[in-house]
Each structure stands twice: as structure tokens, then as C-alpha cells.
Design an enzyme around this catalytic site. Structure first.
Site, PDB file in Angstrom:
ATOM      1  N   LYS A 178       0.859  -1.195   0.000  1.00 23.37           N
ATOM      2  CA  LYS A 178       0.000   0.000   0.000  1.00 23.37           C
ATOM      3  C   LYS A 178       0.891   1.240   0.000  1.00 23.37           C
ATOM      4  CE  LYS A 178      -2.432   1.852   3.663  1.00 23.37           C
ATOM      5  NZ  LYS A 178      -2.421   3.322   3.632  1.00 23.37           N
ATOM      6  N   ASP A 216      -3.351   4.282  -2.226  1.00 26.35           N
ATOM      7  CA  ASP A 216      -4.336   4.779  -1.253  1.00 26.35           C
ATOM      8  C   ASP A 216      -4.368   6.310  -1.301  1.00 26.35           C
ATOM      9  OD1 ASP A 216      -5.943   5.109   1.002  1.00 26.35           O
ATOM     10  OD2 ASP A 216      -4.370   4.587   2.426  1.00 26.35           O
ATOM     11  N   LYS A 228      -7.412   8.102  -1.809  1.00 30.14           N
ATOM     12  CA  LYS A 228      -8.725   8.548  -1.292  1.00 30.14           C
ATOM     13  C   LYS A 228      -9.285   9.752  -2.070  1.00 30.14           C
ATOM     14  CE  LYS A 228      -7.760   7.120   3.507  1.00 30.14           C
ATOM     15  NZ  LYS A 228      -6.311   6.865   3.490  1.00 30.14           N
ATOM     16  N   ASP A 241     -13.783  14.461  -5.166  1.00 31.84           N
ATOM     17  CA  ASP A 241     -13.888  15.713  -5.920  1.00 31.84           C
ATOM     18  C   ASP A 241     -15.154  15.617  -6.774  1.00 31.84           C
ATOM     19  OD1 ASP A 241     -13.246  18.160  -7.293  1.00 31.84           O
ATOM     20  OD2 ASP A 241     -11.122  17.772  -6.951  1.00 31.84           O
ATOM     21  N   THR A 280     -11.463   6.510  10.606  1.00 34.57           N
ATOM     22  CA  THR A 280     -11.504   6.098  12.018  1.00 34.57           C
ATOM     23  C   THR A 280     -11.136   7.251  12.952  1.00 34.57           C
ATOM     24  OG1 THR A 280      -9.383   5.085  11.542  1.00 34.57           O
ATOM     25  CG2 THR A 280     -11.217   3.606  11.882  1.00 34.57           C
ATOM     26  N   ARG A 303       3.267  -0.515  10.531  1.00 37.50           N
ATOM     27  CA  ARG A 303       4.402  -0.472  11.459  1.00 37.50           C
ATOM     28  C   ARG A 303       4.835  -1.795  12.085  1.00 37.50           C
ATOM     29  NH1 ARG A 303       1.696   4.622  14.099  1.00 37.50           N
ATOM     30  NH2 ARG A 303      -0.053   3.408  13.264  1.00 37.50           N
TER      31      ARG A 303
HETATM   32  O1  C5P Z   1       1.154   1.185  10.831  1.00 34.68           O
HETATM   33  P1  C5P Z   1      -0.281   0.737  10.803  1.00 34.68           P
HETATM   34  O2  C5P Z   1      -0.418  -0.786  10.740  1.00 34.68           O
HETATM   35  O3  C5P Z   1      -1.104   1.345  11.894  1.00 34.68           O
HETATM   36  O4  C5P Z   1      -0.795   1.299   9.403  1.00 34.68           O
HETATM   37  C1  C5P Z   1      -2.102   1.164   8.976  1.00 34.68           C
HETATM   38  C2  C5P Z   1      -2.289   1.821   7.662  1.00 34.68           C
HETATM   39  O5  C5P Z   1      -3.677   1.831   7.373  1.00 34.68           O
HETATM   40  C3  C5P Z   1      -1.841   3.288   7.591  1.00 34.68           C
HETATM   41  O6  C5P Z   1      -1.371   3.514   6.275  1.00 34.68           O
HETATM   42  C4  C5P Z   1      -3.097   4.065   7.876  1.00 34.68           C
HETATM   43  O7  C5P Z   1      -3.123   5.315   7.252  1.00 34.68           O
HETATM   44  C5  C5P Z   1      -4.148   3.152   7.245  1.00 34.68           C
HETATM   45  N1  C5P Z   1      -5.491   3.307   7.792  1.00 34.68           N
HETATM   46  C6  C5P Z   1      -5.808   3.128   9.129  1.00 34.68           C
HETATM   47  N2  C5P Z   1      -7.100   3.273   9.554  1.00 34.68           N
HETATM   48  C7  C5P Z   1      -8.052   3.568   8.677  1.00 34.68           C
HETATM   49  C8  C5P Z   1      -7.756   3.751   7.335  1.00 34.68           C
HETATM   50  C9  C5P Z   1      -6.446   3.606   6.921  1.00 34.68           C
HETATM   51  O8  C5P Z   1      -4.950   2.831   9.943  1.00 34.68           O
HETATM   52  N3  C5P Z   1      -9.293   3.663   9.100  1.00 34.68           N
END
Ligand code: C5P
Length: 237
Positions: free
Chosen positions: A34, A61, A63, A66, A124, A216
Site C-alpha cells: 500500500k 491509497d 482517497k 472531488d 476512524t 508499522r
Molecule cells: O502502521 P499501521 O499498521 O497502523 O498502518 C495502517 C495503515 O492503514 C496506515 O497507512 C493508515 O493510514 C491506514 N489506515 C488506518 N485506519 C483507517 C484507514 C487507513 O490505519 N481507518
């Protein structure tokens, strides 16, 4: 359709970080990556071409949100990059989502599959209070998420990004085939970071997530390759 590879969120600031990360993996290992706004705004299409040239799949990603015409023409361009999945905000409305899909179809090179198109429902980071105060949507957050999921299905899109906690309700309100891609995944015992409501890969599989997004816990691990394999194994149990 459940994707057997966890989607790795490469939330890095620089193109070189992506190279450093991907070079750790055996070249025969085909990943699902992603790429988000920060990287795309820094490195542009080159980063997509690079990841694709290694044989990996790409969820871009960005998003989009427009007017329908602008989203349609932008999707035409994104389809030409050869990405495998892209997304829009469901808040852009059914007409915008239909236009997005039309743009993707028009831009997909002959003989290739149209990239999957999914929508973000409520971010979220949006609480029910924020939603009611700022957006003046006077329902519960859950009702709003379900409504957006239904509008997404009505527009003919493939699915939504959602919390793993919402998957069962969203599928019940749309269809079993409607893709639920879920971030906020943490292996047992891992640090939650800034994610509040998390699920393990195994739980996400049980409740019917089709794709999990993990950032992460893989990118910041001491050994990202083994962290990836452990998560993949748990997801495929
Ligand atoms: O590092 P981590 O596992 O928290 O990353 C989750 C990924 O998913 C990030 O790129 C974050 O922007 C994305 N994301 C999220 N919650 C959402 C939508 C997208 O954590 N509701």
C-alpha cells in the site's frame, strides 16, 4: 475473496526508504504494497512503476474526493499506472463513485484487469461527536458507515476500507462478496501505536476480512521479513 498476503502499508517519506525496505525481501517473494499520499506526493508515479517492476501488487491509497468529472479523469490516469487497487471517499456520493469506476475502466490497458475500486466510509479518526458536529450527519456512526457501504455497493464498487469490527455488519448489509479491507491489525502482543480498536490477523480472518493492512508492525520491526512471514502465517491459519 480473501487475499492470502497481508497488504504492507509503506508509510515512508522517501522513495529510497521503499527501495531499502523491498530489498530486504527475496526477489521471488511477491508482496502486496500500500502506497499512500505522502509517498505519492513526494515520489510520484515513479514509485508505483518501481514497485510494479519488481512484480509486487500495489494498492494506491489516495482517497479521491472531488466532482465526478475530475475523479473520472484522474482514475483514467491512475489505471494507466498499472495499480491493482485504488480508493475514493464514499462521501463524494454515488454519482462520483460511478464516475470513478468509469474512469478506471476507460484507463485500463486492453487485456489487463480493471484495478479494484474501494471506498472509505467514515475515517476512524472521525468520532460520532465529530461526525454530528462537523458533518451534521445526525445518525450513529455505525449507521453512517453502513449507509456509505450500501451506497458504495449501489455504485458498483468492489468494497470498502473499514474497521475489522464492522466487517460482519457491512457484509450483512451488502453481500458476502463485497470486499472489506481492514487496517488496524496488530499481531498478538504487539504495540498498538496510535490505533485504538485493533484485531489480530487471526481474528480478522475469522470475522471475514478480505484484506488486512499492516504497516508499522512490519516496517518498524527489527526483522521486517520475519515479521511479515509471521503475520502472513497467522492470517492464513
Ligand atoms: O502502521 P499501521 O499498521 O497502523 O498502518 C495502517 C495503515 O492503514 C496506515 O497507512 C493508515 O493510514 C491506514 N489506515 C488506518 N485506519 C483507517 C484507514 C487507513 O490505519 N481507518
Amino acid at each position: 475473496m480473501q487475499e492470502n498476503r497481508p497488504v504492507i502499508a509503506l508509510d515512508f517519506p522517501e522513495f529510497s526508504d521503499v527501495k531499502d525496505f523491498l530489498e530486504k525481501f527475496d526477489p521471488s517473494e511477491k508482496l502486496y504494497i500500500k502506497l499512500g499520499m505522502e509517498l505519492f506526493y513526494t515520489a510520484g508515479p515513479q514509485v508505483v512503476y518501481y514497485v510494479k517492476s519488481l512484480g509486487h501488487s500495489v494498492f494506491l491509497d489516495l482517497k479521491l474526493h472531488d466532482i465526478p468529472n475530475t475523479v473520472e479523469s484522474s482514475m483514467r490516469v491512475l489505471a494507466r499506472l498499472g495499480v491493482d487497487m485504488v480508493n475514493v471517499h464514499a462521501a463524494g456520493g454515488v454519482e462520483m463513485m460511478v464516475a470513478a469506476k468509469r474512469g478506471l475502466e476507460a484507463g485500463t490497458p486492453t487485456g489487463r484487469q480493471r484495478p479494484k475500486l474501494i471506498a472509505v466510509t467514515q475515517l476512524t479518526s472521525t468520532s460520532e461527536e465529530i461526525m454530528q458536529n462537523d458533518q451534521k450527519i445526525m445518525t450513529s456512526l455505525e449507521e453512517s458507515v453502513i449507509n456509505y457501504a450500501q451506497k458504495t455497493a449501489q455504485a458498483g464498487l468492489d468494497g470498502v476500507v473499514c474497521s475489522a469490527h464492522e466487517v460482519e455488519k457491512i457484509k450483512a448489509a451488502t453481500s458476502k462478496e463485497f470486499i472489506c479491507l481492514t487496517p488496524g491489525i496488530r499481531p498478538e502482543g504487539a504495540s498498538k501505536g496510535d490505533q485504538k480498536r485493533v484485531m489480530t490477523p487471526k481474528e480478522a480472518r475469522t470475522i471475514g476480512s478480505d484484506y488486512i493492512v499492516v504497516g508499522r508492525p512490519i516496517t518498524q520491526a527489527k526483522d521486517p521479513v520475519s515479521a511479515y512471514h509471521a503475520i502472513k502465517e497467522e492470517w492464513n491459519q
